[in-house]
Motif scaffolding. Structure first.
Motif, PDB file in Angstrom:
ATOM      1  N   CYS A   7      -8.467  -1.676  -2.992  1.00  0.00           N
ATOM      2  CA  CYS A   7      -7.845  -2.530  -1.964  1.00  0.00           C
ATOM      3  C   CYS A   7      -8.061  -1.928  -0.574  1.00  0.00           C
ATOM      4  N   PHE A   9      -6.550  -2.539   2.250  1.00  0.00           N
ATOM      5  CA  PHE A   9      -5.342  -2.153   2.982  1.00  0.00           C
ATOM      6  C   PHE A   9      -4.704  -0.899   2.367  1.00  0.00           C
ATOM      7  N   CYS A  10      -4.826  -0.706   1.062  1.00  0.00           N
ATOM      8  CA  CYS A  10      -4.366   0.567   0.477  1.00  0.00           C
ATOM      9  C   CYS A  10      -5.186   1.725   1.043  1.00  0.00           C
ATOM     10  N   HIS A  49       1.291  -1.335  -2.792  1.00  0.00           N
ATOM     11  CA  HIS A  49       0.416  -2.472  -3.045  1.00  0.00           C
ATOM     12  C   HIS A  49       1.194  -3.589  -3.733  1.00  0.00           C
ATOM     13  N   HIS A 100      -3.554  -7.848  -0.400  1.00  0.00           N
ATOM     14  CA  HIS A 100      -2.467  -6.875  -0.217  1.00  0.00           C
ATOM     15  C   HIS A 100      -1.556  -7.561   0.790  1.00  0.00           C
TER      16      HIS A 100
END
Ligand code: AMP
Ligand code: ZN
Length: 115
Positions: A7, A9-10, A49, A100
């Motif tokens: 991910c 954004f993670c 998440h 996310h």
């Protein structure tokens, strides 16, 4: 804290991808959108998440409340005094691109490029 290694954004939360940060605390991160629709366009995300609102649980309600509460504060800090939009896209028909959960917060003088 839950994270998805694929991910984007993670990866931003983990510091593996850079961002223009505007806010951070233990639970939340705020940063400028890379393709802004408005003079000021930030994204507020939970650090954990959560793919989208379909995956949200009652235990997340306080977190979402904090996201909403931060929006006016951050807009003021960024010089937005004349109103702003908040937007959460969910799923394919909701035009969600990044899975996310994130809240768009957009403001600044019009015209905007989108929205
Ligand atoms: P959505 O359609 O709600 O999923 O929107 C995803 C948003 O994430 C879009 O407005 C993108 O411009 C933004 N975005 C994607 N990658 C990045 C990134 N690396 N840094 C900042 N914003 C991003
Ligand atoms: Zn994630």
């Amino acid at each position: 804290m839950s994270a998805d290694p694929n991910c984007i954004f993670c990866k931003i939360v983990a510091g593996q991808i850079p961002c223009k940060k505007v806010y951070e605390d233990e639970e939340l991160l705020g940063f400028h959108d890379i393709h802004p629709w408005a003079p000021v366009h930030i994204l507020l995300i939970p650090k954990q998440h959560i793919a989208n609102l379909y995956d949200a649980q009652a235990e997340h309600n306080a977190l979402f409340g904090r996201m909403l509460g931060l929006a006016p504060r951050l807009m003021r800090e960024l010089g937005v005094e004349n109103g702003f939009r908040t937007l959460i896209n969910t799923g394919a028909d909701g035009m969600q691109e990044v899975y996310h959960l994130h809240m768009h917060v957009m403001g600044g003088p019009r015209p905007w490029s989108k929205g």
